[in-house]
Design a protein around this motif. Structure first.
Motif, PDB file in Angstrom:
ATOM      1  N   LEU A  13       0.848  -1.187   0.000  1.00 44.42           N
ATOM      2  CA  LEU A  13       0.000   0.000   0.000  1.00 44.42           C
ATOM      3  C   LEU A  13       0.886   1.240   0.000  1.00 44.42           C
ATOM      4  N   VAL A  14       0.588   2.157  -0.914  1.00 43.30           N
ATOM      5  CA  VAL A  14       1.373   3.381  -1.013  1.00 43.30           C
ATOM      6  C   VAL A  14       0.439   4.536  -1.368  1.00 43.30           C
ATOM      7  N   GLN A  15       0.794   5.726  -0.938  1.00 43.32           N
ATOM      8  CA  GLN A  15      -0.001   6.902  -1.289  1.00 43.32           C
ATOM      9  C   GLN A  15       0.303   7.351  -2.710  1.00 43.32           C
ATOM     10  N   ALA A  16      -0.642   8.005  -3.302  1.00 45.08           N
ATOM     11  CA  ALA A  16      -0.432   8.561  -4.639  1.00 45.08           C
ATOM     12  C   ALA A  16       0.809   9.444  -4.644  1.00 45.08           C
ATOM     13  N   GLY A  17       1.609   9.291  -5.686  1.00 42.02           N
ATOM     14  CA  GLY A  17       2.870  10.011  -5.793  1.00 42.02           C
ATOM     15  C   GLY A  17       4.056   9.251  -5.258  1.00 42.02           C
ATOM     16  N   GLY A  18       3.791   8.166  -4.565  1.00 43.05           N
ATOM     17  CA  GLY A  18       4.848   7.359  -3.979  1.00 43.05           C
ATOM     18  C   GLY A  18       5.462   6.384  -4.955  1.00 43.05           C
ATOM     19  N   SER A  19       6.370   5.554  -4.440  1.00 41.62           N
ATOM     20  CA  SER A  19       7.116   4.608  -5.261  1.00 41.62           C
ATOM     21  C   SER A  19       7.100   3.218  -4.643  1.00 41.62           C
ATOM     22  N   LEU A  20       7.204   2.239  -5.510  1.00 34.23           N
ATOM     23  CA  LEU A  20       7.402   0.846  -5.107  1.00 34.23           C
ATOM     24  C   LEU A  20       8.337   0.196  -6.113  1.00 34.23           C
ATOM     25  N   ARG A  21       9.036  -0.835  -5.661  1.00 27.38           N
ATOM     26  CA  ARG A  21       9.878  -1.629  -6.552  1.00 27.38           C
ATOM     27  C   ARG A  21       9.467  -3.082  -6.444  1.00 27.38           C
ATOM     28  N   LEU A  22       8.977  -3.606  -7.559  1.00 22.38           N
ATOM     29  CA  LEU A  22       8.599  -5.008  -7.615  1.00 22.38           C
ATOM     30  C   LEU A  22       9.786  -5.839  -8.091  1.00 22.38           C
ATOM     31  N   SER A  23       9.876  -7.052  -7.559  1.00 26.53           N
ATOM     32  CA  SER A  23      10.893  -7.998  -7.990  1.00 26.53           C
ATOM     33  C   SER A  23      10.221  -9.322  -8.346  1.00 26.53           C
ATOM     34  N   CYS A  24      10.833 -10.035  -9.265  1.00 27.97           N
ATOM     35  CA  CYS A  24      10.334 -11.363  -9.636  1.00 27.97           C
ATOM     36  C   CYS A  24      11.539 -12.261  -9.853  1.00 27.97           C
ATOM     37  N   ALA A  25      11.662 -13.275  -9.006  1.00 26.56           N
ATOM     38  CA  ALA A  25      12.762 -14.225  -9.099  1.00 26.56           C
ATOM     39  C   ALA A  25      12.276 -15.499  -9.772  1.00 26.56           C
ATOM     40  N   ALA A  26      12.962 -15.890 -10.824  1.00 23.98           N
ATOM     41  CA  ALA A  26      12.598 -17.083 -11.587  1.00 23.98           C
ATOM     42  C   ALA A  26      13.568 -18.224 -11.283  1.00 23.98           C
ATOM     43  N   SER A  27      13.026 -19.418 -11.238  1.00 25.24           N
ATOM     44  CA  SER A  27      13.869 -20.592 -10.971  1.00 25.24           C
ATOM     45  C   SER A  27      13.281 -21.818 -11.657  1.00 25.24           C
ATOM     46  N   GLY A  28      14.073 -22.875 -11.723  1.00 25.61           N
ATOM     47  CA  GLY A  28      13.574 -24.145 -12.227  1.00 25.61           C
ATOM     48  C   GLY A  28      14.035 -24.527 -13.614  1.00 25.61           C
ATOM     49  N   ARG A  29      14.699 -23.597 -14.315  1.00 26.51           N
ATOM     50  CA  ARG A  29      15.232 -23.919 -15.635  1.00 26.51           C
ATOM     51  C   ARG A  29      16.204 -22.816 -16.035  1.00 26.51           C
ATOM     52  N   THR A  30      16.810 -22.976 -17.171  1.00 25.08           N
ATOM     53  CA  THR A  30      17.663 -21.939 -17.731  1.00 25.08           C
ATOM     54  C   THR A  30      16.795 -20.969 -18.525  1.00 25.08           C
ATOM     55  N   PHE A  31      16.972 -19.685 -18.272  1.00 19.87           N
ATOM     56  CA  PHE A  31      16.125 -18.687 -18.915  1.00 19.87           C
ATOM     57  C   PHE A  31      16.854 -17.902 -20.002  1.00 19.87           C
ATOM     58  N   SER A  32      17.913 -18.459 -20.490  1.00 19.39           N
ATOM     59  CA  SER A  32      18.627 -17.828 -21.587  1.00 19.39           C
ATOM     60  C   SER A  32      17.714 -17.694 -22.795  1.00 19.39           C
ATOM     61  N   GLY A  33      17.620 -16.470 -23.336  1.00 22.92           N
ATOM     62  CA  GLY A  33      16.779 -16.227 -24.492  1.00 22.92           C
ATOM     63  C   GLY A  33      15.343 -15.859 -24.169  1.00 22.92           C
ATOM     64  N   TYR A  34      14.984 -15.873 -22.920  1.00 20.43           N
ATOM     65  CA  TYR A  34      13.615 -15.566 -22.519  1.00 20.43           C
ATOM     66  C   TYR A  34      13.446 -14.078 -22.210  1.00 20.43           C
ATOM     67  N   GLY A  35      12.377 -13.516 -22.713  1.00 22.07           N
ATOM     68  CA  GLY A  35      11.977 -12.194 -22.273  1.00 22.07           C
ATOM     69  C   GLY A  35      11.275 -12.302 -20.929  1.00 22.07           C
ATOM     70  N   MET A  36      11.283 -11.200 -20.190  1.00 18.02           N
ATOM     71  CA  MET A  36      10.594 -11.146 -18.896  1.00 18.02           C
ATOM     72  C   MET A  36       9.773  -9.873 -18.835  1.00 18.02           C
ATOM     73  N   GLY A  37       8.676  -9.916 -18.124  1.00 18.67           N
ATOM     74  CA  GLY A  37       7.848  -8.724 -18.084  1.00 18.67           C
ATOM     75  C   GLY A  37       6.789  -8.769 -17.011  1.00 18.67           C
ATOM     76  N   TRP A  38       5.957  -7.737 -17.048  1.00 19.42           N
ATOM     77  CA  TRP A  38       4.915  -7.552 -16.054  1.00 19.42           C
ATOM     78  C   TRP A  38       3.577  -7.252 -16.729  1.00 19.42           C
TER      79      TRP A  38
END
Length: 126
Positions: free
Chosen positions: A11-36
């Protein structure tokens, strides 16, 4: 087994900032795009931002350009979304996605993603 684990929502107030992270595991991700993608209550899942394997290509939905920045650390198989100047309309569940290549990210097509995280809730209060 591939796993994508998001973190950083809250929860953040308008005008504020957050940083999302996403950690991937279970295989090799060479050549894969990542996104949200994000999904607000009662709405469809929409594209937010993506980054190619080497980081040379990035795409953003128009509504977040200039406010959000996507980046990745391939050594950690992790993608980040720095969100600044947050607005109430940014409120949604944010999902991390991984896809071979980059075409579906370029098109903003959620149906083409290979793997999904379970999502992290971002709430922006006015």
């Amino acid at each position: 087994q591939v796993q994508l684990v998001e973190s950083g929502g809250g929860l953040v107030q308008a005008g504020g900032s957050l940083r999302l992270s996403c950690a991937a595991s279970g295989r090799t991700f060479s050549g894969y795009g990542m996104g949200w993608f994000r999904q607000a209550a009662g709405k469809e899942r929409d594209f937010v931002a993506a980054i190619s394997w080497g980081g040379g290509k990035t795409n953003y939905v128009d509504s977040v350009k200039g406010r959000f920045t996507i980046s990745r650390d391939n050594a950690k198989n992790t993608v980040y979304l720095q969100m600044n100047s947050l607005k109430p309309e940014d409120t949604a569940v944010y999902y991390c996605a991984v896809d071979w290549g980059y075409e579906d990210f370029r098109l903003g097509n959620p149906n083409g993603m290979d793997y999904w995280g379970k999502g992290t809730l971002v709430t922006v209060s006015s």
